[in-house]
Write a protein that holds these residues in place. Structure first.
Motif, PDB file in Angstrom:
ATOM      1  N   VAL A 159       0.847  -1.195   0.000  1.00  0.00           N
ATOM      2  CA  VAL A 159       0.000   0.000   0.000  1.00  0.00           C
ATOM      3  C   VAL A 159       0.881   1.243   0.000  1.00  0.00           C
ATOM      4  CG1 VAL A 159      -1.765   1.303   1.286  1.00  0.00           C
ATOM      5  CG2 VAL A 159      -1.830  -1.206   1.262  1.00  0.00           C
ATOM      6  N   ALA A 160       0.450   2.257  -0.744  1.00  0.00           N
ATOM      7  CA  ALA A 160       1.100   3.570  -0.707  1.00  0.00           C
ATOM      8  C   ALA A 160       0.024   4.635  -0.534  1.00  0.00           C
ATOM      9  CB  ALA A 160       1.899   3.825  -1.980  1.00  0.00           C
ATOM     10  N   VAL A 161       0.274   5.575   0.363  1.00  0.00           N
ATOM     11  CA  VAL A 161      -0.668   6.669   0.637  1.00  0.00           C
ATOM     12  C   VAL A 161       0.081   7.992   0.565  1.00  0.00           C
ATOM     13  CG1 VAL A 161      -2.225   7.718   2.336  1.00  0.00           C
ATOM     14  CG2 VAL A 161      -2.091   5.223   2.144  1.00  0.00           C
ATOM     15  N   VAL A 162      -0.487   8.952  -0.146  1.00  0.00           N
ATOM     16  CA  VAL A 162       0.026  10.314  -0.161  1.00  0.00           C
ATOM     17  C   VAL A 162      -1.134  11.248   0.158  1.00  0.00           C
ATOM     18  CG1 VAL A 162       1.043  12.164  -1.519  1.00  0.00           C
ATOM     19  CG2 VAL A 162       1.830   9.812  -1.856  1.00  0.00           C
ATOM     20  N   VAL A 163      -0.950  12.086   1.175  1.00  0.00           N
ATOM     21  CA  VAL A 163      -1.937  13.113   1.506  1.00  0.00           C
ATOM     22  C   VAL A 163      -1.282  14.463   1.235  1.00  0.00           C
ATOM     23  CG1 VAL A 163      -3.454  14.102   3.258  1.00  0.00           C
ATOM     24  CG2 VAL A 163      -2.963  11.645   3.276  1.00  0.00           C
ATOM     25  N   GLU A 164      -1.752  15.144   0.201  1.00  0.00           N
ATOM     26  CA  GLU A 164      -1.150  16.426  -0.155  1.00  0.00           C
ATOM     27  C   GLU A 164      -1.327  17.426   0.988  1.00  0.00           C
ATOM     28  OE1 GLU A 164      -1.343  16.585  -5.017  1.00  0.00           O
ATOM     29  OE2 GLU A 164      -2.841  17.701  -3.881  1.00  0.00           O
ATOM     30  N   HIS A 165      -0.217  18.036   1.378  1.00  0.00           N
ATOM     31  CA  HIS A 165      -0.214  19.051   2.440  1.00  0.00           C
ATOM     32  C   HIS A 165      -0.904  18.527   3.703  1.00  0.00           C
ATOM     33  CE1 HIS A 165       1.151  21.641  -0.762  1.00  0.00           C
ATOM     34  NE2 HIS A 165       0.052  21.408  -1.449  1.00  0.00           N
ATOM     35  N   GLY A 166      -0.684  17.232   3.964  1.00  0.00           N
ATOM     36  CA  GLY A 166      -1.322  16.611   5.127  1.00  0.00           C
ATOM     37  C   GLY A 166      -0.570  16.818   6.424  1.00  0.00           C
ATOM     38  N   GLY A 167       0.672  17.335   6.331  1.00  0.00           N
ATOM     39  CA  GLY A 167       1.461  17.539   7.533  1.00  0.00           C
ATOM     40  C   GLY A 167       2.449  16.413   7.718  1.00  0.00           C
ATOM     41  N   GLY A 168       2.245  15.553   8.694  1.00  0.00           N
ATOM     42  CA  GLY A 168       3.171  14.464   8.989  1.00  0.00           C
ATOM     43  C   GLY A 168       2.677  13.127   8.485  1.00  0.00           C
ATOM     44  N   GLY A 169       3.601  12.291   8.011  1.00  0.00           N
ATOM     45  CA  GLY A 169       3.227  10.975   7.525  1.00  0.00           C
ATOM     46  C   GLY A 169       2.656  10.102   8.622  1.00  0.00           C
ATOM     47  N   SER A 170       3.181  10.231   9.850  1.00  0.00           N
ATOM     48  CA  SER A 170       2.712   9.390  10.946  1.00  0.00           C
ATOM     49  C   SER A 170       1.301   9.759  11.394  1.00  0.00           C
ATOM     50  CB  SER A 170       3.667   9.498  12.136  1.00  0.00           C
ATOM     51  OG  SER A 170       3.731  10.839  12.600  1.00  0.00           O
ATOM     52  N   THR A 171       0.924  11.022  11.246  1.00  0.00           N
ATOM     53  CA  THR A 171      -0.387  11.462  11.728  1.00  0.00           C
ATOM     54  C   THR A 171      -1.460  11.478  10.650  1.00  0.00           C
ATOM     55  OG1 THR A 171       0.273  13.768  11.358  1.00  0.00           O
ATOM     56  CG2 THR A 171       0.590  12.869  13.571  1.00  0.00           C
ATOM     57  N   ALA A 172      -1.084  11.751   9.401  1.00  0.00           N
ATOM     58  CA  ALA A 172      -2.083  11.901   8.335  1.00  0.00           C
ATOM     59  C   ALA A 172      -2.168  10.691   7.411  1.00  0.00           C
ATOM     60  CB  ALA A 172      -1.790  13.159   7.512  1.00  0.00           C
ATOM     61  N   ALA A 173      -1.029  10.127   7.033  1.00  0.00           N
ATOM     62  CA  ALA A 173      -1.030   9.055   6.029  1.00  0.00           C
ATOM     63  C   ALA A 173      -1.073   7.658   6.637  1.00  0.00           C
ATOM     64  CB  ALA A 173       0.203   9.189   5.133  1.00  0.00           C
ATOM     65  N   ALA A 174      -0.343   7.440   7.732  1.00  0.00           N
ATOM     66  CA  ALA A 174      -0.276   6.094   8.319  1.00  0.00           C
ATOM     67  C   ALA A 174      -1.634   5.563   8.778  1.00  0.00           C
ATOM     68  CB  ALA A 174       0.725   6.082   9.479  1.00  0.00           C
ATOM     69  N   PRO A 175      -2.490   6.361   9.434  1.00  0.00           N
ATOM     70  CA  PRO A 175      -3.805   5.831   9.828  1.00  0.00           C
ATOM     71  C   PRO A 175      -4.648   5.394   8.632  1.00  0.00           C
ATOM     72  CG  PRO A 175      -3.321   7.847  11.038  1.00  0.00           C
ATOM     73  CD  PRO A 175      -2.280   7.721   9.971  1.00  0.00           C
ATOM     74  N   ILE A 176      -4.569   6.126   7.535  1.00  0.00           N
ATOM     75  CA  ILE A 176      -5.315   5.747   6.324  1.00  0.00           C
ATOM     76  C   ILE A 176      -4.775   4.426   5.789  1.00  0.00           C
ATOM     77  CG2 ILE A 176      -5.814   6.383   3.930  1.00  0.00           C
ATOM     78  CD1 ILE A 176      -5.691   9.325   4.813  1.00  0.00           C
ATOM     79  N   ALA A 177      -3.437   4.303   5.731  1.00  0.00           N
ATOM     80  CA  ALA A 177      -2.824   3.077   5.215  1.00  0.00           C
ATOM     81  C   ALA A 177      -3.202   1.878   6.072  1.00  0.00           C
ATOM     82  CB  ALA A 177      -1.309   3.238   5.163  1.00  0.00           C
ATOM     83  N   ARG A 178      -3.203   2.047   7.393  1.00  0.00           N
ATOM     84  CA  ARG A 178      -3.574   0.951   8.295  1.00  0.00           C
ATOM     85  C   ARG A 178      -5.014   0.507   8.042  1.00  0.00           C
ATOM     86  NH1 ARG A 178      -4.458   1.544  13.987  1.00  0.00           N
ATOM     87  NH2 ARG A 178      -5.663   3.393  13.398  1.00  0.00           N
ATOM     88  N   ASP A 179      -5.939   1.476   7.898  1.00  0.00           N
ATOM     89  CA  ASP A 179      -7.351   1.142   7.648  1.00  0.00           C
ATOM     90  C   ASP A 179      -7.531   0.437   6.304  1.00  0.00           C
ATOM     91  OD1 ASP A 179      -7.828   2.381  10.041  1.00  0.00           O
ATOM     92  OD2 ASP A 179      -8.698   4.201   9.182  1.00  0.00           O
ATOM     93  N   VAL A 180      -6.856   0.928   5.291  1.00  0.00           N
ATOM     94  CA  VAL A 180      -6.964   0.335   3.950  1.00  0.00           C
ATOM     95  C   VAL A 180      -6.381  -1.072   3.939  1.00  0.00           C
ATOM     96  CG1 VAL A 180      -6.097   0.505   1.582  1.00  0.00           C
ATOM     97  CG2 VAL A 180      -6.995   2.546   2.729  1.00  0.00           C
ATOM     98  N   THR A 181      -5.239  -1.251   4.594  1.00  0.00           N
ATOM     99  CA  THR A 181      -4.604  -2.569   4.643  1.00  0.00           C
ATOM    100  C   THR A 181      -5.509  -3.592   5.324  1.00  0.00           C
ATOM    101  OG1 THR A 181      -2.410  -1.542   4.705  1.00  0.00           O
ATOM    102  CG2 THR A 181      -2.564  -3.833   5.429  1.00  0.00           C
TER     103      THR A 181
END
Length: 647
Positions: A581-603
């Protein structure tokens, strides 16, 4: 005076000769006429019959049914549906304005479409039908049929039109069709005659455009009798066309729908790959748009709303979007250094929070530094100084070579619009592109996925799958064509030491499962499904020395467009990788706070093939996750009975 007998005999002989000559001439002329008539009526009969029929018989094209598109389970993504329309023949209508007035009392007419139809009538021959109302309901058609005597020249018709039942969920992948324009025709050397049928639809973007020739099919034809004015009198014969090819994609509509709902109105992208086959199970770009708006020609207001949205809903961020990969690139730098032998997994680098390179200070994200870190610790805690240091030893060309092995800097052969190559820069690339020498500071920036390095979410997912499997996984989007399975490409063993790949995978596991890992808060609790990942945060602005001295401004205190991009890549399960899985959140701030939770849910959604049990989440997250699942169930799109349809 009386003639002599001799004179009378001479005169008779002369008259007989003249009569004979005249008679012979007449017989000869008559014979020539007879021969000519025989030539025309017998010998040339077929040719003149053809000429006569060409004057009274026209060949008219019949549009074929466009090929339909399905997901991997057989759910319909793009289909043809009956489209009712009303046409008008001007010469039959007589008083056009009066007929339109009567029609408008029975059917709601779109003013813009009606004005277009009236303008077309003025340009066209009076006996040609012109569409005055499209996509009319069956009830409206019934009202028109009942009132037919009062509506001369109006004819209800039925045809096929494209429809996307799942709306925005697949808009960026399948694209959409629209009426053929003059611009479309100008791009073709020898346009198919089908394209000249009024309001014929062709693919504009996405799969609809990339595989247009296969989806379009072959035209049929009918022979119709017309009078001298060209008006159709009756149909003589018909040959149906060949329908377009049906396509089955590798995408899963349930997973795709979940991701689109999970992203909501974020400006973001998610790609999910099957680690074994390379099948793209989901390719979601947000925000999305409804492709049905484009099928008959989007309104100016709707198009303006899409183009002026700063979150760029028309862009397919999964393959078109190129982003500095940030710390998700650190696996590339680590493997390049390990593979070159300039560092071992156990060797440590001291991080005081910065490093001096070429009289310039390069900072770690952690101002106080990480102390002594080895490869595993540097990935787990995302230490920047470690990668600055090893990059100086291995050099940019070897880093770029490893990036290409892992799928970065490549344009994958998939039928989507504007698939970007990305960039794994080298010294030669900078010299050729900018006519400038490569600087040592460029290497430091590239080591942590900044500077000239660019990657798309699809490339990041491929990178994760290749690290997970040790094989050259290639993405595949088309599963079958007319039921014929398409080949799986790639899969060869990577030219990277298997032990080094295991060491990097173990470090990625620590990122998500060690308390000091940057993605620990987004871990998966279920032991059989634990994931390995890497957070990333890529800067979109320069941080000055003055700002660093007074304290770097927090992302949440900046305007949206100046905030950092948030990234996360992962694979799961760790022990037997199934999905990347790869997640990119444009201007989301930090990868640990914005992208990782989405990736965990999708996985988890992919692993459980639906909503996972709450026990798979950390205890502190369960109440929030439960509320989120209930909300997303209401927002997700599905088509009842869709799974019964097969490509």
């Amino acid at each position: 005076m009386k003639r002599s007998t001799r004179e009378s005999a001479d005169s008779s002989r002369k008259i007989s000769r003249r009569a004979l000559l005249l008679g012979g001439a007449q017989i000869g002329f008559g014979g020539l006429l007879a021969l000519r008539m025989r030539y025309l009526q017998v010998d040339q009969a077929d040719e003149f019959r053809l000429l006569a029929e060409e004057n009274r018989i026209n060949i008219r094209l019949i549009a074929p049914a466009r090929g339909e598109i399905f997901d991997r389970q057989g759910a319909v993504i793009a289909k043809n549906e009956p489209s009712y329309r009303l046409t008008m023949v001007r010469e039959d209508a007589g008083d056009v304005d009066e007929v339109i007035r009567r029609l408008s009392a029975l059917v709601e007419l779109d003013e813009e479409e009606l004005n277009r139809a009236l303008a077309e009538m003025k340009r066209s021959a009076p006996f040609l039908p012109v569409t005055v109302a499209d996509r009319v309901s069956w009830e409206a058609i019934s009202r028109v049929a009942v009132n037919a005597p009062a509506l001369p020249g109006i004819t209800p018709e039925v045809g096929l039109s494209r429809h996307y039942p799942l709306g925005p969920d697949f808009a960026h992948v399948t694209g959409y069709v629209g009426p053929v324009s003059d611009y479309d025709l100008s791009k073709m050397e020898d346009p198919d005659q089908l394209l000249r049928i009024p309001r014929f639809q062709i693919g504009k973007v996405g799969i609809e455009a990339k595989l247009e020739d296969q989806l379009r099919g072959k035209a049929g034809a009918k022979r119709v009798e017309v009078n001298a004015a060209g008006r159709e009198m009756r149909e003589l014969s018909r040959r149906e066309g060949q329908p377009g090819t049906n396509l089955q994609l590798t995408l899963d509509h349930r997973l795709q729908s979940y991701i689109q709902a999970r992203l909501g109105q974020e400006s973001a992208a998610v790609v999910v790959l099957d680690c074994e086959s390379g099948d793209i199970l989901a390719s979601a770009s947000a925000p999305s748009f409804d492709p049905n708006l484009f099928v008959r020609g989007i309104s100016v207001a709707d198009y303006k709303e899409l183009t002026e949205n700063p979150y760029r809903p028309l862009a397919n961020k999964t393959v078109q979007g190129l982003y500095p990969p940030g710390s998700t690139f650190k696996m590339v730098t680590a493997l390049a250094a390990l593979d070159a032998g300039v560092v071992t997994p156990e060797e440590t680098v001291y991080c005081p929070g910065h490093i001096e390179i070429a009289n310039r200070r390069f900072h770690c994200w952690k101002r106080a530094g990480h102390g002594h870190v080895d490869m595993e610790t540097s990935l787990r805690e995302s230490c920047d100084v470690y990668y600055y240091d090893v990059a100086m030893k291995v050099g940019i060309d070897k880093i770029s070579a490893m990036a290409e092995k892992l799928g970065l800097g490549q344009r994958f052969d998939i039928p989507m619009s504007a698939v970007a190559r990305g960039r794994a820069p080298t010294k030669a690339w900078k010299q050729e592109t900018y006519d400038q020498q490569w600087l040592i500071g460029d290497t430091a920036n590239a080591a942590i996925g900044q500077g000239f390095v660019l990657a798309s979410p699809l490339q990041l997912a491929v990178m994760s799958a290749r690290i997970a499997t040790g094989r050259a996984v290639e993405p595949r989007l088309i599963k079958t064509i007319d039921g014929i399975e398409q080949p799986i490409r790639g899969g060869e063993v990577l030219d990277v030491d298997a032990g080094l790949l295991r060491a990097v995978r173990k470090a990625m596991y620590e990122v998500s499962n060690n308390r000091r890992g940057t993605a620990y808060r987004s871990r998966i609790i279920e032991d059989a499904f634990r994931m390995a990942g890497k957070t990333g945060t890529s800067q979109v602005r320069n941080i000055t020395a003055a700002e660093r001295a007074r304290g770097v401004t927090r992302n949440e205190d900046l305007p949206w467009e100046r905030r950092d991009h948030a990234l996360f890549v992962n694979f799961a399960p760790y022990r037997n990788p199934k999905y990347a899985v790869a997640v990119v959140v444009e201007h989301g701030g930090g990868g640990s706070t914005a992208a990782a939770p989405i990736a965990r849910d999708v996985t988890l959604q992919a692993l459980y093939d639906g909503d996972p049990p709450l026990e798979a989440y950390p205890t502190a997250d369960r109440s929030k996750v439960k509320a989120q699942q209930e909300r997303l169930k209401r927002e997700r799109r599905d088509v009842p009975g869709n799974g019964e349809d097969r490509a």
